[in-house]
Motif scaffolding. Sequence first.
Motif, PDB file in Angstrom:
ATOM      1  N   GLY A   1     -38.707  -5.998  19.736  1.00  0.00           N
ATOM      2  CA  GLY A   1     -39.462  -6.783  20.039  1.00  0.00           C
ATOM      3  C   GLY A   1     -39.258  -7.125  21.641  1.00  0.00           C
ATOM      4  O   GLY A   1     -38.549  -6.484  22.148  1.00  0.00           O
ATOM      5  N   THR A   2     -39.842  -8.244  22.216  1.00  0.00           N
ATOM      6  CA  THR A   2     -39.704  -8.486  23.660  1.00  0.00           C
ATOM      7  C   THR A   2     -39.034  -9.576  23.814  1.00  0.00           C
ATOM      8  O   THR A   2     -38.582  -9.902  25.085  1.00  0.00           O
ATOM      9  N   GLY A   3     -38.465 -10.175  22.859  1.00  0.00           N
ATOM     10  CA  GLY A   3     -37.448 -11.228  22.997  1.00  0.00           C
ATOM     11  C   GLY A   3     -36.425 -10.986  23.315  1.00  0.00           C
ATOM     12  O   GLY A   3     -35.775 -10.032  23.588  1.00  0.00           O
ATOM     13  N   GLU A   4     -35.092 -12.003  23.259  1.00  0.00           N
ATOM     14  CA  GLU A   4     -33.688 -11.718  23.505  1.00  0.00           C
ATOM     15  C   GLU A   4     -33.103 -10.824  22.495  1.00  0.00           C
ATOM     16  O   GLU A   4     -33.480 -10.913  21.084  1.00  0.00           O
ATOM     17  N   VAL A   5     -32.279  -9.831  22.946  1.00  0.00           N
ATOM     18  CA  VAL A   5     -31.692  -8.834  21.832  1.00  0.00           C
ATOM     19  C   VAL A   5     -30.403  -9.563  21.316  1.00  0.00           C
ATOM     20  O   VAL A   5     -29.676 -10.269  21.733  1.00  0.00           O
ATOM     21  N   LEU A   6     -30.612  -9.402  19.738  1.00  0.00           N
ATOM     22  CA  LEU A   6     -29.417  -9.837  19.008  1.00  0.00           C
ATOM     23  C   LEU A   6     -28.280  -8.758  18.833  1.00  0.00           C
ATOM     24  O   LEU A   6     -28.527  -7.923  17.895  1.00  0.00           O
ATOM     25  N   TRP A   7     -27.599  -8.687  19.578  1.00  0.00           N
ATOM     26  CA  TRP A   7     -26.625  -7.225  19.785  1.00  0.00           C
ATOM     27  C   TRP A   7     -25.783  -7.329  18.560  1.00  0.00           C
ATOM     28  O   TRP A   7     -25.474  -6.119  18.098  1.00  0.00           O
ATOM     29  N   ASP A   8     -25.107  -8.503  17.929  1.00  0.00           N
ATOM     30  CA  ASP A   8     -24.486  -8.388  16.821  1.00  0.00           C
ATOM     31  C   ASP A   8     -25.116  -7.594  15.787  1.00  0.00           C
ATOM     32  O   ASP A   8     -24.653  -6.721  14.766  1.00  0.00           O
ATOM     33  N   LYS A   9     -26.246  -8.219  15.442  1.00  0.00           N
ATOM     34  CA  LYS A   9     -27.070  -7.656  14.169  1.00  0.00           C
ATOM     35  C   LYS A   9     -27.653  -6.221  14.423  1.00  0.00           C
ATOM     36  O   LYS A   9     -27.637  -5.364  13.608  1.00  0.00           O
ATOM     37  N   THR A  10     -28.000  -5.883  15.876  1.00  0.00           N
ATOM     38  CA  THR A  10     -28.092  -4.519  16.403  1.00  0.00           C
ATOM     39  C   THR A  10     -27.060  -3.525  16.190  1.00  0.00           C
ATOM     40  O   THR A  10     -27.258  -2.427  15.268  1.00  0.00           O
ATOM     41  N   ILE A  11     -25.963  -3.670  16.470  1.00  0.00           N
ATOM     42  CA  ILE A  11     -24.773  -3.290  16.563  1.00  0.00           C
ATOM     43  C   ILE A  11     -24.476  -2.806  14.659  1.00  0.00           C
ATOM     44  O   ILE A  11     -24.023  -1.811  14.387  1.00  0.00           O
ATOM     45  N   ASN A  12     -24.439  -3.997  13.788  1.00  0.00           N
ATOM     46  CA  ASN A  12     -24.095  -3.772  12.584  1.00  0.00           C
ATOM     47  C   ASN A  12     -25.047  -3.308  11.672  1.00  0.00           C
ATOM     48  O   ASN A  12     -24.815  -2.787  10.558  1.00  0.00           O
ATOM     49  N   ASN A  13     -26.407  -3.139  12.094  1.00  0.00           N
ATOM     50  CA  ASN A  13     -27.497  -2.843  11.228  1.00  0.00           C
ATOM     51  C   ASN A  13     -28.487  -1.715  11.951  1.00  0.00           C
ATOM     52  O   ASN A  13     -29.102  -0.974  10.924  1.00  0.00           O
ATOM     53  N   SER A  14     -28.231  -1.453  12.845  1.00  0.00           N
ATOM     54  CA  SER A  14     -29.059  -0.240  13.441  1.00  0.00           C
ATOM     55  C   SER A  14     -28.204   1.177  13.419  1.00  0.00           C
ATOM     56  O   SER A  14     -27.277   1.097  13.856  1.00  0.00           O
ATOM     57  N   PHE A  15     -29.086   2.112  13.470  1.00  0.00           N
ATOM     58  CA  PHE A  15     -28.574   3.516  13.472  1.00  0.00           C
ATOM     59  C   PHE A  15     -28.120   3.794  14.987  1.00  0.00           C
ATOM     60  O   PHE A  15     -29.097   3.590  15.997  1.00  0.00           O
ATOM     61  N   VAL A  16     -26.948   4.308  15.299  1.00  0.00           N
ATOM     62  CA  VAL A  16     -26.621   4.598  16.638  1.00  0.00           C
ATOM     63  C   VAL A  16     -26.495   6.053  16.737  1.00  0.00           C
ATOM     64  O   VAL A  16     -25.925   6.817  16.050  1.00  0.00           O
ATOM     65  N   TYR A  17     -26.694   6.484  18.223  1.00  0.00           N
ATOM     66  CA  TYR A  17     -26.694   7.714  18.578  1.00  0.00           C
ATOM     67  C   TYR A  17     -25.803   8.022  19.745  1.00  0.00           C
ATOM     68  O   TYR A  17     -25.870   7.040  20.659  1.00  0.00           O
ATOM     69  N   LEU A  18     -24.765   8.699  19.727  1.00  0.00           N
ATOM     70  CA  LEU A  18     -23.791   8.810  20.688  1.00  0.00           C
ATOM     71  C   LEU A  18     -24.082   9.894  21.581  1.00  0.00           C
ATOM     72  O   LEU A  18     -24.234  10.883  21.266  1.00  0.00           O
TER      73      LEU A  18
ATOM     74  N   TYR B   1     -32.725  -5.447  17.533  1.00  0.00           N
ATOM     75  CA  TYR B   1     -33.090  -6.425  16.758  1.00  0.00           C
ATOM     76  C   TYR B   1     -33.360  -7.621  17.767  1.00  0.00           C
ATOM     77  O   TYR B   1     -32.303  -7.749  18.743  1.00  0.00           O
ATOM     78  N   THR B   2     -34.447  -8.081  17.968  1.00  0.00           N
ATOM     79  CA  THR B   2     -34.926  -9.090  19.064  1.00  0.00           C
ATOM     80  C   THR B   2     -35.219 -10.441  18.336  1.00  0.00           C
ATOM     81  O   THR B   2     -35.703 -10.586  17.149  1.00  0.00           O
ATOM     82  N   LYS B   3     -35.067 -11.582  19.105  1.00  0.00           N
ATOM     83  CA  LYS B   3     -35.280 -12.903  18.503  1.00  0.00           C
ATOM     84  C   LYS B   3     -36.492 -13.556  19.389  1.00  0.00           C
ATOM     85  O   LYS B   3     -36.281 -13.523  20.544  1.00  0.00           O
ATOM     86  N   LYS B   4     -37.387 -14.206  18.540  1.00  0.00           N
ATOM     87  CA  LYS B   4     -38.419 -14.925  19.507  1.00  0.00           C
ATOM     88  C   LYS B   4     -38.829 -16.338  18.788  1.00  0.00           C
ATOM     89  O   LYS B   4     -38.594 -16.326  17.519  1.00  0.00           O
ATOM     90  N   ARG B   5     -39.096 -17.259  19.425  1.00  0.00           N
ATOM     91  CA  ARG B   5     -39.601 -18.434  18.785  1.00  0.00           C
ATOM     92  C   ARG B   5     -41.133 -18.647  18.619  1.00  0.00           C
ATOM     93  O   ARG B   5     -41.858 -18.373  19.697  1.00  0.00           O
ATOM     94  N   VAL B   6     -41.428 -19.018  17.433  1.00  0.00           N
ATOM     95  CA  VAL B   6     -42.944 -19.213  17.421  1.00  0.00           C
ATOM     96  C   VAL B   6     -43.132 -20.278  16.559  1.00  0.00           C
ATOM     97  O   VAL B   6     -42.145 -21.201  16.043  1.00  0.00           O
TER      98      VAL B   6
END
Length: 485
Positions: free
Chosen positions: A168-185, A196-201
């Motif tokens: 998304g376009t909101g703030e990046v949730l780095w902890d959730k991204t690191i723990n749950n997203s596939f990483v390419y080195l 993973y990003t956060k926004k308020r609705v």
Amino acid sequence: MISVFVKEQKRYTLDELSSLLRCNLEKIRTYVKILKQYGVIKAVKANKIQRDMSDLNEQDIEIENTLDNNSDYYYVFTFVGVISAFGRILKCYPKYVSNDDEKYLTHHLKNVLRVLQKHNSNEQIIKMASDGDAGHSFNLLAVILYLLQDYYESGLYTNEVNVVETNGTGEVLWDKTINNSFVYLNDNRPYYMDLYTKKRVSNNNDYFRKLHEIVLSICSKELLNAQLDELFGIEPIELTEDPLSYLGDTNDILYHIQMELNTQFNTRKQLVLKMMYVYISQESHLNDVETFSIFGTNSFNLVWEKVCASVMNNQLDEPLRSIPLKSNKFPQIKKLKSIIEHPKWSGRDNEGKFEKRAKDTLIPDIISVVEQKDDYIFVIFDAKYYNLKLDRNRLSGYPGIGDVTKQYLYQLAYKDLIADAGIKSIKNCFLMPTDNVDVIKIGQVRMEMLESMDLENIQVRLLPAIEIYEHYLSGKKYDINKLEL
């Protein structure tokens, strides 16, 4: 509901009020007693002099019990606005209005109410009712108007929630991204395929949003049933047909509001919550016989003064440097109203003579310095809320001797400044309202002993009230040259 127009300052008999409000004399006596307690109606002796008067003097008002013999008294509304009482709506229009056509009265009073709303925007106090407050007061009509007008200005009550999105376009949730997203080195640097990003609705399923919808819909129906929607210029709101019971019983709803208030720090939301609490807790309606609600004023003269000061470009509070008055005698930082001298009291004690300056002095309603051709005119206005009648056979509804002499003294107070600034044209004028569409040059008032001191006589102009109100509401200035002073 019975909805009727009544005229400010008109003399009504009990029989006339009984017919107007469609009730018997026993009930009208009770109604008048309540209206007197709220200060919106006064009683005066029934005689020919009072019958022909258009204004009310304090010495005319009877303090005694006036309901024993209804034929001895007239009853006078001293209020402009709307009263909801006894299951009836009283629409009180200003005393200067002469046209009694209902469409015209609705149009005129609608403008008056808009003026009152603007005039009271920073002054209107809606008292909150709360448990344990034995002396509280509750104005149902004011609460309904507040809630509806707030909605049109700010929309529905909303609480926001955090939503997690992928890329998304909101703030990046780095902890959730690191723990749950596939990483390419690549070159020992991590690249994440998804962020993973956060926004308020806004939470459209929020309890208080739904409560706000229900309360607004009910308030709108109340105003519609009371035939006040057009008068206050409020469009009907139909957000839901659900009743309040959809969210639980009254105590349960009030408990939820109290809990929300404990955690809500937004000022606008706090006010909306408090207004909904008051509205729900009172369990009263505009068509209830026991309900008494008002929107308006007992002092329309003060409203007229403020309106005239605004549209006639009152410069009393402005320093001389911002007004086209080039004076060598008075400092340019001085305000126009501070130039008038204060009375000085002198005395003598053991230490000798002394002098004290009084706190109060003369203060005109309005001073305007108006450009006219290649020169300026110094205009001293006094806004007077009188229903003046002046013809060959009658003089009534006019300002007293004190008002007339003060108007002359205002010119005398500014005599040195006017001479120093080189202004040769000075005008004095009373401003009074009329429901006519044009300015009426009705005449002037003079006193020969003051006229002989080279002081200007006082012109009298009846101003078209609707046009003046439109200027006030839109923030425009009136063309003073149209007064032909």
